[in-house]
Design a protein around this motif. Structure first.
Motif, mmCIF file in Angstrom:
data_model
loop_
_atom_site.group_PDB
_atom_site.id
_atom_site.type_symbol
_atom_site.label_atom_id
_atom_site.label_comp_id
_atom_site.label_asym_id
_atom_site.label_seq_id
_atom_site.Cartn_x
_atom_site.Cartn_y
_atom_site.Cartn_z
ATOM 1 N N THR A 1 0.670 -1.108 0.240
ATOM 2 C CA THR A 1 0.181 -0.009 -0.093
ATOM 3 C C THR A 1 0.637 1.185 0.011
ATOM 4 N N PHE B 1 -6.175 -1.513 -2.630
ATOM 5 C CA PHE B 1 -6.847 0.308 -2.913
ATOM 6 C C PHE B 1 -8.033 -0.594 -1.683
ATOM 7 N N ARG B 2 -8.205 -1.039 -0.889
ATOM 8 C CA ARG B 2 -9.378 -1.119 0.598
ATOM 9 C C ARG B 2 -7.873 -0.590 1.337
ATOM 10 N N SER C 1 -7.003 7.089 3.935
ATOM 11 C CA SER C 1 -7.897 8.802 3.638
ATOM 12 C C SER C 1 -8.810 9.166 4.068
ATOM 13 N N THR D 1 -9.566 7.419 -4.219
ATOM 14 C CA THR D 1 -10.291 6.144 -3.759
ATOM 15 C C THR D 1 -12.079 6.618 -4.489
ATOM 16 N N MET E 1 -5.547 1.217 1.286
ATOM 17 C CA MET E 1 -5.584 3.148 1.014
ATOM 18 C C MET E 1 -7.186 3.559 1.174
ATOM 19 N N SER E 2 -8.052 2.942 0.937
ATOM 20 C CA SER E 2 -9.758 3.712 1.599
ATOM 21 C C SER E 2 -9.620 3.971 3.063
ATOM 22 N N SER F 1 -12.892 6.440 -9.932
ATOM 23 C CA SER F 1 -13.441 5.046 -11.066
ATOM 24 C C SER F 1 -13.728 5.803 -12.443
ATOM 25 N N MET G 1 -6.717 4.799 -10.643
ATOM 26 C CA MET G 1 -7.303 4.264 -9.365
ATOM 27 C C MET G 1 -8.123 3.451 -9.947
ATOM 28 N N LYS H 1 -8.158 -0.708 -8.089
ATOM 29 C CA LYS H 1 -8.928 -0.656 -7.734
ATOM 30 C C LYS H 1 -9.556 -2.152 -7.520
#
Length: 103
Positions: free
Chosen positions: A29, A66-67, A73, A83, A69-70, A86, A55, A59
């Motif tokens: 990540t 991605f999860r 955020s 995030t 990173m979310s 898309s 992105m 994703k």
């Protein structure tokens, strides 16, 4: 403007290499976050920076990254914006490939 195009192409190539070489796990990540932090600083005047495309690929191809990173955020407004972005996967791949190939 030629330098901007080369910088963008180099960063897209780097992104493709990151997707290929880093596993889809929490430890990767930070690598992707650092890439994004530098990527959004590219100054392109002749086109729109393809952040949504990048992105979308993260994703789809690295869902665990991605999860993670979310979750991160919440402390970073830029990451939160990214995030939430898309688009269609095929369009994203085509656009990045087109920029990379100089079309």
């Amino acid at each position: 403007m030629r330098g901007e195009t080369n910088e963008l192409k180099m960063n897209i190539e780097k992104f493709f290499l990151l997707l290929q070489n880093y596993p889809d796990d929490f430890d990767s990540t930070i690598v992707f976050v650092r890439f994004l932090q530098s990527f959004v600083r590219i100054n392109v005047q002749e086109r729109v920076l393809p952040t949504m495309e990048v992105m979308t690929l993260i994703k789809e191809q690295k869902p665990h990254v991605f999860r993670s990173m979310s979750k991160l955020s919440g402390n970073d407004n830029v990451l939160a914006f990214l995030t939430d972005s898309s688009m269609d996967l095929q369009q994203a791949e085509n656009r990045l490939q087109s920029i990379y190939e100089g079309k």
